[in-house]
Design an enzyme around this catalytic site. Structure first.
Site, PDB file in Angstrom:
ATOM      1  N   CYS A 103       0.822  -1.219   0.000  1.00 48.92           N
ATOM      2  CA  CYS A 103       0.000   0.000   0.000  1.00 48.92           C
ATOM      3  C   CYS A 103       0.850   1.260   0.000  1.00 48.92           C
ATOM      4  O   CYS A 103       0.321   2.367  -0.098  1.00 48.92           O
ATOM      5  CB  CYS A 103      -0.938   0.001   1.194  1.00 48.92           C
ATOM      6  SG  CYS A 103      -2.161  -1.314   1.104  1.00 48.92           S
ATOM      7  N   CYS A 114     -13.469   0.909   8.308  1.00 54.06           N
ATOM      8  CA  CYS A 114     -12.617   0.515   7.188  1.00 54.06           C
ATOM      9  C   CYS A 114     -12.533   1.638   6.152  1.00 54.06           C
ATOM     10  O   CYS A 114     -13.504   2.361   5.930  1.00 54.06           O
ATOM     11  CB  CYS A 114     -13.183  -0.725   6.501  1.00 54.06           C
ATOM     12  SG  CYS A 114     -13.435  -2.102   7.613  1.00 54.06           S
ATOM     13  N   SER A 115     -11.393   1.704   5.484  1.00 51.64           N
ATOM     14  CA  SER A 115     -11.205   2.724   4.459  1.00 51.64           C
ATOM     15  C   SER A 115     -12.014   2.373   3.213  1.00 51.64           C
ATOM     16  O   SER A 115     -12.421   1.223   3.019  1.00 51.64           O
ATOM     17  CB  SER A 115      -9.728   2.855   4.113  1.00 51.64           C
ATOM     18  OG  SER A 115      -9.188   1.603   3.801  1.00 51.64           O
ATOM     19  N   LYS A 171     -10.017   6.725   4.904  1.00 55.48           N
ATOM     20  CA  LYS A 171     -11.372   6.406   5.364  1.00 55.48           C
ATOM     21  C   LYS A 171     -12.427   7.025   4.464  1.00 55.48           C
ATOM     22  O   LYS A 171     -13.342   6.340   4.026  1.00 55.48           O
ATOM     23  CB  LYS A 171     -11.510   6.918   6.801  1.00 55.48           C
ATOM     24  CG  LYS A 171     -12.870   6.718   7.411  1.00 55.48           C
ATOM     25  CD  LYS A 171     -13.057   5.278   7.851  1.00 55.48           C
ATOM     26  CE  LYS A 171     -14.508   4.952   8.082  1.00 55.48           C
ATOM     27  NZ  LYS A 171     -15.254   4.710   6.844  1.00 55.48           N
ATOM     28  N   HIS A 228      -9.177   4.647  -0.896  1.00 59.76           N
ATOM     29  CA  HIS A 228      -7.831   4.048  -0.893  1.00 59.76           C
ATOM     30  C   HIS A 228      -7.579   3.232  -2.156  1.00 59.76           C
ATOM     31  O   HIS A 228      -7.601   2.013  -2.125  1.00 59.76           O
ATOM     32  CB  HIS A 228      -7.673   3.204   0.369  1.00 59.76           C
ATOM     33  CG  HIS A 228      -6.310   2.614   0.572  1.00 59.76           C
ATOM     34  ND1 HIS A 228      -5.150   3.174   0.045  1.00 59.76           N
ATOM     35  CD2 HIS A 228      -5.902   1.512   1.273  1.00 59.76           C
ATOM     36  CE1 HIS A 228      -4.113   2.433   0.400  1.00 59.76           C
ATOM     37  NE2 HIS A 228      -4.532   1.416   1.140  1.00 59.76           N
TER      38      HIS A 228
END
Lengths: 468, 396
Positions: free
Chosen positions: B84, B207-208, B333, B337
């Site tokens: 990431c 969670c993003s 968030k 992402h």
């Protein structure tokens, strides 16, 4: 003197109440509950669990053979004895054989083990596991159960000696399942009673009594691994009701190839020196073996008795969940990529890690680590490692999550970080555990499970579980 | 201590697409949009760029993934992958090329196209395995931080869940004001607390966002920066730490920290000359892939004392107009992402805030000298690569 030198049963943690099945179909029938293998268990993992139980007191070493009895072998071609031997961390200088395709496989494997020890083998593990498929709503589905059992046959420190044994082979089609069949089928029950065990049992009893000179009234317990109704046959053969061993039908179910062995373990755990136990196995003929319990029995205690295992359970599994675990319902797959076929060379390289749960311990700084490393994480020394086993170490749960996203037949998959007594850590899934049963700091033990099957290959690895 | 590259490289232009579920755009479309916005931002002609780095986890392979859609003229393009942190890694390589003199003007681009695969959440791509890796999703990996942290610091799990929700609420509140963010809706304590469970104790609101997007930066030597812009952003420090994965072996690792974060921050602070991050950093964009990750990052980067991050959350320290604004653009968030793009998106927010172009989410009081931090993490809490970058508006 040849006989049983160690033994242990295995009953899975999960139970299906028979009323759950009856509720779904609006029927009445058999009471009680049956043991069901978890979605991540199979005949081989249950055999491993039973064998570890039998070996738990450390009395047995240098096994010369593993005989695995099952009618539901994980593979049609490729034996699982070698997997079981690897999980138990046995020497590779052993003989292995799978006894299969008949309900009599367990008792037949036992007779073969007697012969092996008579011929000079030090000791032989006979282990069995089964999870027989019964058609939905049928009698088989309700009466069957899933379980494992293990008996070690040897000639020193014998707990129960073999007085004598006999076999009868009769070809008959009364219970069968062909390649590709999804369920066991049976001929008319009355025909079974007349010409199935109705014929084989009296003949094998006659043979074993003739060989040994033992009579029905000398027997403390007779083990006949069928439903109590069918056990009534014994009464006509000169046995009293009190001599007939508990079939375990009410709590476990009839478990197939392991069943005579599981019932025997259960009886041995309650027996005393001098007792004579008659073990019957039935399937296209019959086997009969008479054991005499010896004083050594007083010193033997497996880690968990059959009674302990029967008492340790979760019995609120729904019928639909059971069908899903067996993949007998067309459920929607997880919305995640399916696992890809595991690599055989990779599995081979890591066999000691994966199957016997070995890591390594740095001889320079003494730090245990899993999986085995080349360079020590602690002191950074290269290649100063020795194998270090974690399988039997007790563990403590450090942190966890309940994963609803990962690919699983039974979400949530519990993920845990386990720290072992004496050092070392593993990150693994947990078996037979619900989120509400977890607390940081609790003790856990390791259990071999099937991770998944892909490309026809089963992937086995260890999970942590709450101590049963 | 290495000599480092502090004040040797400057960003002269940046671009970033809206992050979204771009059902009608390909990775190539997103690359074209981010790159051309960046050319325009820098006021340059693409022929002036003499080297490129492209960060993507898995949306494509090789330099061709960039050179082909942009029609680059036979310049070196390298695709880099560092989980990431791939976007930050592309940026780091471009900076080093310029700092070394090998390149006069380099471009870093990050992209990810996640929504073409048909799954929600991240999907792992690995080589052959022995099939024994535990079934553990990305959210479950980071969820391990929460019970461990709460247990160690005596935070009641219910209170802990509230603290995590506060982090999600803060990032969404910022994202609401960001036209490029994926999710532009404020979330309430109730919706965070009751969102469907993904990996206990994390719900979907912990969670993003999973999204598609691209972002890019053009860098030159610091002394050349004013040829292109009056407001360059100087690179003060860049660090990556790839861990030995001790956390999976070592019972001393207690899942209340990410060791790679700590190391990357130490290295970047040393290069940038930062001694008191909480007092000196004007704003930070951190890798809030899941809410407990952000909580632990506060402590790993020295924004909060150990065991006190949760109190700072309740005190509003990291809110938009708080003492140290964190994720003013909405973070992973709320901004979303798209893996390879995220590292560059974080730098883009420093670029935007320091030029006071952030509109209604503009941080009013940016500490002087203006110093921005980006933190990008790839992997799992117990084994990962962590990146920390520091950028400032002034030399020295």
């Amino acid at each position: 003197m040849i006989g049983i030198i160690a033994c242990g049963g295995y009953v899975p943690y999960n139970r299906l109440q028979r009323s759950e099945i009856q509720k779904e179909f609006g029927t009445n029938g058999l009471k009680g509950e049956r043991a069901i293998a978890g979605f991540d268990e199979d005949s081989a993992t249950m055999a491993v669990a039973a064998s570890l139980n039998a070996l738990s007191n450390g009395a047995v070493r240098d096994l010369a053979g593993v005989y695995f009895a099952t009618t539901t072998s994980p593979y049609a071609e490729k034996q699982s004895d070698t997997l079981i031997a690897a999980a138990l961390d046995l020497s590779d200088q052993i003989r292995t054989a799978e006894f299969t395709n008949t309900l009599r496989a367990g008792t037949t494997a036992l007779r073969a083990a007697f012969d092996s020890v008579t011929a000079g083998a030090s000791s032989v593990l006979v282990t069995a596991g089964d999870m027989r498929p019964g058609g939905a709503s049928g009698q088989n589905e309700a009466t069957f159960g899933d379980a494992g059992a293990a008996l070690i046959i040897g000639s020193e420190n014998v707990l129960a000696s073999v007085v004598g044994s006999a076999s009868i082979a009769l070809d008959i089609v009364d219970t069968w399942r062909n390649q590709g069949d999804t369920m066991v089928r049976n001929w008319d029950e009355r025909y079974q009673m007349a010409y199935g065990y109705g014929e084989a049992i009296p003949r094998v009893l006659k043979a074993v009594f003739e060989e040994t000179g033992v009579k029905a009234e000398d027997i403390s317990k007779v083990i006949f691994p069928v439903a109590p109704k069918a056990q009534a046959l014994l009464l006509k053969q000169g046995f009293e009701r009190g001599q007939v061993a508990d079939s375990l039908l009410n709590d476990v179910g009839l478990t197939g190839a392991p069943h005579p062995l599981l019932m025997l373990v259960n009886e041995l755990e309650q027996s005393s020196a001098g007792d004579k136990i008659l073990l019957l196995g039935y399937g296209e003929g019959a086997d009969a073996i008479i054991f005499e319990v010896r004083p050594e029995i007083a010193n033997f205690k497996p880690r968990r008795s059959v009674a302990d295992l029967v008492a340790s359970k979760r019995n609120d599994i729904t019928y639909a969940t059971y069908l899903k675990w067996r993949q007998r319902l067309d459920t929607e797959p997880p919305r995640r990529p399916e696992p890809s076929r595991p690599s055989s060379p990779f599995m081979r390289r890591r066999a000691k890690n994966n199957l016997a749960l070995y890591g390594s311990r740095c001889t320079a700084c003494g730090t245990p680590q899993f999986p085995a490393q080349r360079v020590c994480y602690k002191c950074r020394k290269r290649d100063e490692m020795e194998p270090y086993g974690f399988r039997d170490k007790s563990g403590r749960l450090t942190t966890w999550s309940a994963d609803y996203l990962s690919y699983s037949l039974s979400p949530p998959e519990i993920v845990a970080v386990i720290d072992f007594e004496g050092g070392g850590r593993i990150m693994c899934n947990m078996a037979d555990t619900r989120p509400e049963q977890i607390e940081i700091g609790q003790n856990v033990e390791m259990t071999l499970r099937k991770m998944f099957t892909a490309g026809g290959i089963h992937s086995y690895f260890w999970k942590a579980q709450n101590i049963r | 201590m290495t000599r480092g590259i502090r004040d040797k490289v400057a960003i002269i232009g940046m671009g970033c697409t809206k992050f979204s579920e771009w059902w009608d755009k390909s990775a190539s479309d997103l690359l074209v949009e981010a790159a051309f916005e960046t050319y325009e931002s820098a006021g340059i002609d693409p022929s002036q760029i003499d080297a490129c780095w492209l960060g993507t986890l898995g949306s494509g392979e090789s330099g061709l993934m960039l050179s082909e859609p942009l029609k680059l003229d036979y310049v070196p393009v390298t695709r880099v992958e560092n989980f990431c942190a791939s976007g930050s890694e592309a940026f780091r390589q471009a900076c080093y090329a310029v700092a070394s003199g090998a390149s006069d003007m380099a471009m870093a681009v990050g992209v990810e196209k996640l929504k073409d695969n048909g799954y929600s959440g991240l999907v792992g791509r690995g080589g052959d395995t022995d099939g024994t890796e535990p079934a553990i999703s990305a959210p479950a990996s980071f969820a391990l931080l929460a019970p461990a942290y709460f247990h160690k610091y005596g935070v009641d799990p219910e209170k802990g869940k509230e603290i995590l929700s506060r982090i999600a609420m803060k990032n969404h509140a910022n994202g609401v004001m960001n036209p490029r963010a994926q999710y532009r809706r404020a979330v309430t304590m109730e919706s965070c607390q009751t969102s469907p469970m993904v990996a206990a104790p994390l719900g979907i609101m912990d969670c993003s966002g999973v999204s598609d997007g691209a972002a890019a930066a053009i860098v030159v030597r610091a002394e050349d920066a004013h040829k292109y812009t009056d407001n360059p952003l100087y690179v003060k420090g860049l660090a990556v730490a790839a861990g030995p994965g001790e956390g999976q072996f070592d019972p001393e690792y207690d899942f209340t920290t990410v060791r790679e974060n700590v190391r990357a921050a130490e290295l970047a602070y040393a290069e940038a000359g930062i001694t008191d991050p909480r007092a000196q950093i004007s704003m930070a964009e951190v890798h809030d892939c899941f809410t407990p990750t952000e909580l632990v990052i506060y402590e790993d980067l020295g924004f909060s004392e150990r065991g006190k991050g949760w109190k700072d959350v309740l005190d509003g320290t990291f809110e938009l107009q708080g003492a140290l604004p964190v994720n003013p653009d909405g973070g992973l968030k709320s901004f979303g992402h798209p893996i390879g793009a995220s590292g560059l998106r974080m730098i883009f927010e420093c670029w935007t805030q320091f030029r006071r172009e952030a509109g209604e989410r503009q941080i009013k009081k940016l500490k002087k000298p203006m110093l921005g931090l980006t933190h990008n993490l790839g992997g799992r809490p117990w084994k990962c690569v962590a990146f920390v970058g520091i950028y400032g508006t002034e030399l020295g």
